[in-house]
Design a protein around this motif. Structure first.
Motif, PDB file in Angstrom:
ATOM      1  N   UNK A 122      -7.571   5.113  10.067  1.00  0.00           N
ATOM      2  CA  UNK A 122      -7.695   4.283  11.273  1.00  0.00           C
ATOM      3  C   UNK A 122      -6.311   4.062  11.895  1.00  0.00           C
ATOM      4  N   UNK A 123      -5.330   3.755  11.063  1.00  0.00           N
ATOM      5  CA  UNK A 123      -3.956   3.528  11.550  1.00  0.00           C
ATOM      6  C   UNK A 123      -3.395   4.791  12.156  1.00  0.00           C
ATOM      7  N   UNK A 180     -10.028   4.093  17.948  1.00  0.00           N
ATOM      8  CA  UNK A 180     -10.645   4.083  16.620  1.00  0.00           C
ATOM      9  C   UNK A 180     -11.081   2.667  16.266  1.00  0.00           C
ATOM     10  N   UNK A 224      -8.384   2.820   5.930  1.00  0.00           N
ATOM     11  CA  UNK A 224      -7.487   2.056   6.803  1.00  0.00           C
ATOM     12  C   UNK A 224      -6.355   2.951   7.277  1.00  0.00           C
ATOM     13  N   UNK A 225      -5.893   3.802   6.385  1.00  0.00           N
ATOM     14  CA  UNK A 225      -4.802   4.718   6.732  1.00  0.00           C
ATOM     15  C   UNK A 225      -5.234   5.682   7.835  1.00  0.00           C
ATOM     16  N   UNK A 270      -4.720   5.326  15.572  1.00  0.00           N
ATOM     17  CA  UNK A 270      -4.125   4.358  16.509  1.00  0.00           C
ATOM     18  C   UNK A 270      -2.708   4.758  16.867  1.00  0.00           C
ATOM     19  N   UNK A 271      -1.956   5.176  15.857  1.00  0.00           N
ATOM     20  CA  UNK A 271      -0.553   5.538  16.109  1.00  0.00           C
ATOM     21  C   UNK A 271      -0.467   6.758  17.006  1.00  0.00           C
ATOM     22  N   UNK A 274       0.884  -1.180   0.000  1.00  0.00           N
ATOM     23  CA  UNK A 274       0.000   0.000   0.000  1.00  0.00           C
ATOM     24  C   UNK A 274       0.908   1.213   0.000  1.00  0.00           C
ATOM     25  N   UNK A 275       0.618   2.168  -0.874  1.00  0.00           N
ATOM     26  CA  UNK A 275       1.521   3.326  -0.922  1.00  0.00           C
ATOM     27  C   UNK A 275       0.772   4.598  -0.541  1.00  0.00           C
ATOM     28  N   UNK A 276       1.536   5.497   0.050  1.00  0.00           N
ATOM     29  CA  UNK A 276       0.970   6.784   0.460  1.00  0.00           C
ATOM     30  C   UNK A 276       1.344   7.803  -0.615  1.00  0.00           C
ATOM     31  N   UNK A 277       0.466   7.989  -1.601  1.00  0.00           N
ATOM     32  CA  UNK A 277       0.774   8.919  -2.703  1.00  0.00           C
ATOM     33  C   UNK A 277       0.208  10.301  -2.388  1.00  0.00           C
TER      34      UNK A 277
END
Lengths: 345, 449
Positions: free
Chosen positions: A74-75, A94, A71-72, A78-79, A30-33
């Motif tokens: 949500x992550x 979350x 999902x990003x 959490x982080x 999965x990439x963060x573009x």
């Protein structure tokens, strides 16, 4: 191979593994573009308690990467709360729920609350009781082997409050409103809004442009909804084309096969994938499968076969254009100041 | 090659292991009016929207290890007879298990465990549910209702804050309010399990100054939990030292004289001075009240406070059992004759409770008066029942006629279910009224051709 194992691997580690492991590895990438980053910032702004929005709609064309973004988000939550989760074993900042299509005419709230309860580590989901207050008397529903939907809803709200949950991400939210219209649609939306207001938890509904139907219900409900548009990369825009090429480059760097520089195909890929990174990823996934079946050697015909058909491209594009037309005046940040409105006039 | 995009870490979306139950904060911690463990378990079950017995049977007991059976058995007792808030082994296991499941560390403060160095387990907790209606009213306004540990202690009869007697029965017993259906009771502090109404009310019975004083002494005792380093041995030494000082100050160094002044049996005083046993908490509170000291003076400092003055006429210590030949039977007889003339009769047991004499002694020493009082009370109850049943019969008659018209046979149990399903507002139907109606219809059927 588990998800956490896959995320720790590098391309070179995977090159000598079997075909299935290679496909699994690439599927987990999965990439963060650029667009994910920008949209995530908009989402985080609306997630602020002072933003005034109880419910946030995250809409976009199919295959653009909405689920990845959800999902990003949500992550990210959490982080940011990792320290507090360590200190407080009861804290769940979350949750991420996939609203499932039950196969029935109407949405199954029972299944929804059940999934939500599981996310919140709620015990005894099958034994929830509903508290009633009538004529000054408090009682509970007699327990006769099963719990009611109302009991599950009360337990879900209680769990959100007691676990301190601030964000609930609901993916495939279109299933919430599928088959509903008029009063039924209104009641579905009111149920969501009621959860958000009673628990002070922000609810992010992620789905296709069909979620816009929720904005036409009632002004009182619409006022508390924020819309974030996760757009696609647009052909003809230099910056978008460069960013899309960067995405192609990044994905190629993780392809566990040897192939020439796919960046030369970036314009064609951009047209075929309608500028959606999710469709691009799926296309390259298919290309990888074809190549591995052919002995692990890449050929141009693998890429040609992996592209969407013209009919599919037309369908995705027309849906995207329709949705983009609707979103122009409703997305977050599209409000005009008076001076700008005068200039526009 | 140009720059690349960063990767998203898929593993970060996994939520670490969370506590099984909510981390519910106990109420009133650090004060004498803190919550009891009983109340905490009920509130925890309510927060989880489950019945308390399901929470205990399916979640708490399995985590308690070998003692799971005892935990389930303890909860299976009547609510008034659960001793979760005590100072023994079972409360210890409850606290340890709940702390593990909720992640809350201070749960031992909800029991008498921190004070077990000062306690012996006899006459510690009361075997009835009690509450202060005024405290519940205040809590309701603040939006958080809970049961206090103070209310479960046998030595407390009144609320030290409001000066009213603790109540142990809802008005539904007196007013005959409709009761809840079986299985519909809400188990939560502040709510009656029989009628579902709130127990908070302004209608209270004022308490005597003695009762309020004793409650204040127990409240101060509960705040001793923060003192560290106390043991049973040190408490015993301090108690004896204080007792000897009191003997010196109040009875010129004669322990038996002090015993007579306080109304204590000689054997009790001798036991306190010689045996390695502390007095029970109610007795300790009585002594502190009678001598004008506090439990801290008796068990920790072992010294009388600087501003202490010997009471001129110390209150007699309440004894649980008085010897029959110590009772003034003339006064008791006079009192019983007065009870027999009041408009609303009372039971012999109630009369005994008010006079501080057991009902067996009343029956043995004043048989005629006791029998007359009991008969009067039974007749009064029967009259009351008859009137009530008559009222209910009239209420249920339309339903019986409806049932008869629908072609059903009017039987007591069928009629009970018919009324329960069609008229929930009437509450649980009265079986006696159903039996009366059944007898009526039976007679009617027998008379008709």
């Amino acid at each position: 191979m588990t998800r956490s194992d896959k995320s720790k691997l590098h391309r070179d580690d995977v090159m000598h593994l079997d075909d299935k492991s290679k496909r699994d590895y690439f599927a987990g990438i999965r990439i963060r573009h650029e667009l994910i980053r920008g949209t995530l910032e908009d989402l985080q702004t609306l997630m602020d308690p002072e933003s005034g929005a109880d419910v946030i709609l995250l809409v976009g064309p199919t295959g653009v990467g909405k689920s990845t973004l959800a999902v990003s988000l949500h992550q990210d939550v959490l982080q940011r709360n990792a320290g507090r989760m360590q200190a407080d074993p009861g804290f769940v900042p979350s949750i991420y729920i996939m609203a499932c299509a039950s196969g029935e005419m109407q949405f199954s709230w029972r299944g929804f609350y059940w999934d939500g309860g599981k996310q919140l580590a709620e015990p005894l989901l099958q034994k929830k009781v509903e508290t009633r207050v009538a004529e000054g008397r408090t009682s509970v529903t007699p327990f006769s082997g099963g719990c009611t939907v109302i009991a599950l809803r009360m337990a879900f709200e209680s769990a959100i409050q007691h676990r301190g949950t601030t964000v609930a991400v609901i993916d495939e939210a279109v299933h919430l409103i599928s088959g509903a219209s008029g009063p039924k649609l209104k009641s579905q939306m009111e149920a969501i809004k009621s959860i958000a207001q009673r628990t002070s938890c922000k609810i992010a509904l992620v789905g296709s442009y069909d979620l816009f139907d929720l904005l036409n219900i009632q002004a009182q409900l619409t006022r508390r909804i924020g819309v974030v548009h996760f757009r696609r990369y647009l052909t003809g825009d230099k910056a978008d084309e460069a960013a899309f090429a960067k995405v192609v480059r990044t994905l190629q760097s993780h392809l566990p096969i040897e192939c020439p520089n796919l960046e030369q195909y970036a314009p064609e890929l951009m047209r075929s994938c309608v500028g959606c990174v999710g469709i691009l990823k799926e296309t390259l996934q298919r290309m990888l499968a074809f190549s591995l079946r052919d002995g692990g050697t890449w050929r141009e015909k693998h890429l040609a076969k992996a592209l969407l058909t013209e009919t599919q491209v037309k369908s995705v594009l027309s849906e995207a254009l329709r949705g983009e037309g609707r979103v122009k005046t409703t997305e977050f940040g599209s409000g005009l100041l008076q001076s700008t409105q005068d200039k526009a006039a | 090659m140009g720059g690349l995009c960063e990767l998203l870490d898929g593993s970060a979306s996994v939520i670490p292991q969370r506590s099984v139950l909510y981390r519910l904060a106990p109420c009133g911690l650090g004060t004498a009016f803190r919550e009891s463990l009983n109340s905490y378990v009920l509130r925890l079950a309510d927060a989880h929207c489950v019945r308390p017995q399901h929470l205990i049977r399916d979640i708490i007991a399995p985590h308690a290890g070998a003692i799971a059976g005892s935990i389930k058995a303890e909860w299976a007792r009547a609510p008034s007879r659960r001793y979760l808030s005590g100072a023994g082994r079972l409360p210890e296991v409850w606290v340890e298990t709940l702390s593990r499941l909720t992640g809350v560390a201070e749960l031992s403060s909800l029991t008498l465990l921190p004070l077990r160095w000062a306690l012996i387990h006899a006459a510690l907790l009361v075997d009835a549910e009690r509450w202060c209606p005024m405290c519940l009213l205040e809590m309701r306004e603040q939006g958080r209702i809970y049961g206090q540990l103070l209310w479960e202690i046998a030595a407390v009869q009144a609320c030290p804050r409001h000066g009213v007697m603790l109540s142990s029965s809802c008005r539904c017993k007196v007013d005959d309010r409709p009761l809840l259906r079986r299985g519909c009771a809400k188990h939560l502090p502040g709510i009656c399990r029989d009628c579902g109404r709130a127990l908070a009310t302004r209608a209270c019975v004022p308490a005597s100054q003695d009762a309020v004083n004793k409650a204040r002494i127990v409240a101060e005792f509960l705040q001793l939990e923060t003192i560290r380093g106390c043991t049973k041995q040190s408490a015993l030494v301090a108690f004896r030292r204080c007792l000897l000082r009191l003997t010196q100050e109040m009875a010129a160094g004669q322990p038996m004289k002090l015993a007579r002044m306080l109304g204590l049996p000689k054997a009790t005083m001798q036991g306190w001075l010689k045996s390695p046993q502390l007095p029970t908490l109610p007795r300790l509170v009585d002594v502190a009240h009678s001598t004008g000291t506090s439990v801290k003076d008796l068990l920790i400092t072992g010294e009388l406070p600087h501003q202490w003055r010997a009471p001129t006429s110390p209150a007699q210590v309440t004894t649980r059992s008085r010897r029959a030949n110590k009772v003034c039977w003339t006064a008791v007889e006079r009192q019983l004759r007065e009870f027999n003339t009041v408009a609303v009769p009372i039971a012999a047991a109630e009369a005994g409770r008010r006079l501080g004499v057991s009902v067996r002694w009343l029956a043995k020493n004043l048989p005629e008066l006791t029998r007359k009082m009991s008969a009067r009370y039974i007749e009064y109850r029967a009259r009351g029942f008859e009137a009530l049943v008559g009222q209910r019969v009239e209420q249920y008659r339309p339903y019986a006629e409806e049932m008869h018209a629908a072609g059903h046979t009017v039987l007591p149990r069928k009629l009970f279910r018919w009324i329960r399903d069609r008229a929930p507002k009437l509450g649980i139907p009265d079986r006696r009224a159903c039996v009366v109606l059944y007898a009526e219809y039976k007679r009617r059927n027998a008379e008709s051709p």
